[in-house]
Scaffold this active site. Sequence first.
Site, PDB file in Angstrom:
ATOM      1  N   HIS A 256      -3.237   4.972 -12.367  1.00 44.96           N
ATOM      2  CA  HIS A 256      -2.981   3.607 -11.894  1.00 44.96           C
ATOM      3  C   HIS A 256      -2.385   2.707 -12.980  1.00 44.96           C
ATOM      4  CE1 HIS A 256      -5.601   3.751  -7.986  1.00 44.96           C
ATOM      5  NE2 HIS A 256      -4.643   4.660  -8.021  1.00 44.96           N
TER       6      HIS A 256
ATOM      7  N   GLU B 240      -2.200   4.270   1.158  1.00 43.88           N
ATOM      8  CA  GLU B 240      -3.453   4.922   0.739  1.00 43.88           C
ATOM      9  C   GLU B 240      -4.152   4.064  -0.293  1.00 43.88           C
ATOM     10  OE1 GLU B 240      -6.070   7.496  -1.800  1.00 43.88           O
ATOM     11  OE2 GLU B 240      -4.368   6.258  -2.369  1.00 43.88           O
ATOM     12  N   GLU B 241      -3.346   3.482  -1.185  1.00 48.93           N
ATOM     13  CA  GLU B 241      -3.905   2.724  -2.308  1.00 48.93           C
ATOM     14  C   GLU B 241      -4.574   1.425  -1.861  1.00 48.93           C
ATOM     15  OE1 GLU B 241      -4.300   4.055  -5.019  1.00 48.93           O
ATOM     16  OE2 GLU B 241      -2.683   5.462  -5.476  1.00 48.93           O
TER      17      GLU B 241
ATOM     18  N   ASP C 141       0.198  10.212  -9.313  1.00 49.94           N
ATOM     19  CA  ASP C 141      -0.488   9.595  -8.166  1.00 49.94           C
ATOM     20  C   ASP C 141       0.501   8.787  -7.345  1.00 49.94           C
ATOM     21  OD1 ASP C 141      -2.296   8.443  -6.420  1.00 49.94           O
ATOM     22  OD2 ASP C 141      -3.150   7.073  -7.895  1.00 49.94           O
TER      23      ASP C 141
ATOM     24  N   ASP D 134      -3.515  15.129  -3.282  1.00 44.07           N
ATOM     25  CA  ASP D 134      -3.468  13.821  -3.934  1.00 44.07           C
ATOM     26  C   ASP D 134      -3.798  14.022  -5.413  1.00 44.07           C
ATOM     27  OD1 ASP D 134      -3.574  11.186  -4.700  1.00 44.07           O
ATOM     28  OD2 ASP D 134      -5.209  10.604  -3.347  1.00 44.07           O
TER      29      ASP D 134
ATOM     30  N   HIS E 187      -0.359  11.178   0.148  1.00 40.10           N
ATOM     31  CA  HIS E 187       0.048   9.767   0.230  1.00 40.10           C
ATOM     32  C   HIS E 187       1.296   9.550  -0.609  1.00 40.10           C
ATOM     33  CE1 HIS E 187      -1.335   7.696  -3.565  1.00 40.10           C
ATOM     34  NE2 HIS E 187      -2.333   8.554  -3.560  1.00 40.10           N
TER      35      HIS E 187
END
Length: 322
Positions: free
Chosen positions: A292, A176-177, A142, A205, A130
């Site tokens: 994140h 994706e998130e 990420d 990922d 992603h």
Amino acid sequence: MKLATLTAPARAVLVGALAIGGLFAAGAPAPAATAPTPAPAKVLAAPDISLTNVKAHLTQFSSIAAANGGNRAHGRPGYLASVNYVKGKLDAAGFTTSVQQFTSGGRTGYNLIADWPGGDPNQILMAGAHLDSVTTGAGINDNASGSAAVLETALAVSRAGLQPTKHLRFGWWGAEELGLVGSRAYVSSLPSAERAKFDGYLNFDMIGSPNPGYFVYDDDPTIEQTFKTYFAGLGVPTEIETEGDGRSDHASFKNVGIPVGGLFTGAGRTKTTAQVQKWGGTSGQAFDRCYHSSCDTTANISDTALNRNSDAAAYAIWALGV
Ligand code: TRP
Ligand code: ZN
């Protein structure tokens, strides 16, 4: 020694040559130039993926975020800039690229698909990652990490002038998130006759976590074993990936019956003392303390993990697709 992937006939030839050498090794010196030299044409070793090149892509993704409000999130300009960066590299390397649009949350999203010309169209091997970040940061572990490794693997296919048995396809997923939105849109767009042509999908990922574990998805035994063989050759222990449970884009493929596999170095979960004994790092600390968060920058990467997992990606493509 570098691990080599051999086709079955080439492997048989090499095994035969070793056996002949063995007969002489026990007794008198081997006579010169008796054993025929096997033709090397089909010795298909996966390339060593350049960590320098992978990290250069991370730097570009970081710059893209910085120039676009600090992120590369779905529906934001940093996402489309990321697509255009990857697409430019692939187009220049001879891939056939396409951009698939979809809508999520009232904003347009994009998947980037790149096909390497050739190979059996009825046996598709795909690798993907992603490309979107969360809105809170640049998303370098990420998932610039997986995006860059898949990109560099694709570029390695081009540099090798590979003529694989299977048709190779690479994908970079949007949104994706937001819940695997882009990959699901892609799989949904495939007629069932097209889905049936997929031999496998490999997902990357979060593969450069700063306090890394080496996790292999256990969904398909052949793909799983391929990655395990690679890490065994490095002497690096692996564990089955359990933090995910369908939390990345491979789930979109698995849900329609396509064999999937992939690699992961850990997100918010804490590394145990047993895991530190096998991998080093810091126990009682998350695999990725910046998961994140705004601190998911180029500093939030283990070069060792990124290097190993990038090489493993290429190894798997060569082993399963060539
Ligand atoms: N996909 C998640 C994300 O991008 C991260 C994640 C959590 C993950 N668990 C996983 C990825 C397991 C792969 C496998 O936020
Ligand atoms: Zn994420």
